[in-house]
Design a protein around this motif. Structure first.
Motif, PDB file in Angstrom:
ATOM      1  N   GLU A   1      -3.271   9.951  -6.090  1.00 51.38           N
ATOM      2  CA  GLU A   1      -2.200   9.728  -5.208  1.00 51.38           C
ATOM      3  C   GLU A   1      -0.805  10.095  -5.927  1.00 51.38           C
ATOM      4  OE1 GLU A   1      -5.119   7.514  -3.092  1.00 51.38           O
ATOM      5  OE2 GLU A   1      -4.815   7.411  -5.125  1.00 51.38           O
TER       6      GLU A   1
ATOM      7  N   THR B   1       1.722   4.556   1.258  1.00 47.60           N
ATOM      8  CA  THR B   1       1.180   5.303   2.295  1.00 47.60           C
ATOM      9  C   THR B   1       2.402   6.518   2.602  1.00 47.60           C
ATOM     10  OG1 THR B   1       3.046   4.356   3.714  1.00 47.60           O
ATOM     11  CG2 THR B   1       0.550   3.164   3.570  1.00 47.60           C
ATOM     12  N   ILE B   2       2.094   7.385   3.516  1.00 47.58           N
ATOM     13  CA  ILE B   2       3.104   8.438   3.879  1.00 47.58           C
ATOM     14  C   ILE B   2       4.575   7.692   4.056  1.00 47.58           C
ATOM     15  CG2 ILE B   2       2.502   8.759   6.245  1.00 47.58           C
ATOM     16  CD1 ILE B   2       3.090  11.566   3.963  1.00 47.58           C
ATOM     17  N   ASP B   3       4.624   6.717   4.856  1.00 42.13           N
ATOM     18  CA  ASP B   3       5.824   6.236   4.800  1.00 42.13           C
ATOM     19  C   ASP B   3       6.731   5.949   3.513  1.00 42.13           C
ATOM     20  OD1 ASP B   3       5.745   6.338   7.599  1.00 42.13           O
ATOM     21  OD2 ASP B   3       4.969   4.151   7.664  1.00 42.13           O
ATOM     22  N   THR B   4       5.733   5.490   2.642  1.00 45.79           N
ATOM     23  CA  THR B   4       6.364   5.395   1.235  1.00 45.79           C
ATOM     24  C   THR B   4       6.701   6.593   0.477  1.00 45.79           C
ATOM     25  OG1 THR B   4       4.682   3.748   0.853  1.00 45.79           O
ATOM     26  CG2 THR B   4       5.819   4.334  -1.233  1.00 45.79           C
TER      27      THR B   4
ATOM     28  N   GLU C   1       0.765  -1.071  -0.010  1.00 51.10           N
ATOM     29  CA  GLU C   1      -0.109  -0.008   0.067  1.00 51.10           C
ATOM     30  C   GLU C   1       0.774   1.168  -0.079  1.00 51.10           C
ATOM     31  OE1 GLU C   1      -3.865   1.902   2.186  1.00 51.10           O
ATOM     32  OE2 GLU C   1      -2.963  -0.057   2.960  1.00 51.10           O
TER      33      GLU C   1
END
Length: 176
Positions: A82, A48-51, A46
């Motif tokens: 996104e 995400t902000i971590d990505t 997924e």
């Protein structure tokens, strides 16, 4: 949105050394595609902000020329919000780095307003925010390994600022 992977030192998908993000999901299903596993919208991890933070950290090196977004298909309707958000974040943090995007769709018939089957409320902003678009489906019968940054001879490398400068100038001429 899901993504199939991130290459942090990519020299094959655009000019210079790049960070490349492979988004998941593609309806083009080109015969001979080199990444058919990315057709699945749920392939990989997924996004995400971590990505995003991982991408920004990888880009925060002087030898990284820019970001490449490919897939899968960045211009699938589900991926566009996104993709645009990532582009905006990268532009804000690294205004001098370039952004390349690959699509199996054709700019004029699939992505532009009025007749684009993949045109959404986000599409034009994505197109105006990237530096280079490589468009067109991979066509196995037109495969050409001698082409830079393309797999088949029908695909084009389009400098988007030049494209929109001409398009906007023509629109201005039409209104006079």
């Amino acid at each position: 949105m899901f993504y199939g992977g991130i290459k942090k030192f990519d020299i094959a998908d655009g000019e210079g050394v790049r960070v490349s993000v492979f988004v998941s999901g593609c309806r083009n299903a080109c015969k001979g595609c080199f990444q058919p596993k990315t057709w699945d919208f749920n392939y990989g991890s997924e996004f995400t902000i971590d990505t995003v933070n991982e991408i920004l950290e990888a880009m925060d090196k002087p030898f990284i020329q820019g970001l490449t977004i490919l897939g899968g298909e960045p211009f699938e309707v589900e991926n566009q919000p996104e993709v645009l958000e990532l582009i905006q974040i990268v532009r804000a943090k690294f205004p001098k780095k370039d952004i390349w995007c690959w699509t199996g769709y054709v700019l004029e018939t699939d992505l532009l307003p009025d007749y684009g089957r993949r045109h959404t409320q986000w599409t034009e902003e994505i197109l105006r925010s990237i530096d280079v678009l490589v468009d067109g489906p991979f066509i196995e019968e037109q495969k050409d390994l001698s082409l830079a940054f393309r797999g088949s001879s029908n695909q084009r490398i389009i400098r988007m600022k030049d494209f929109f400068a001409k398009k906007d100038a023509k629109k201005g001429d039409d209104s006079n």
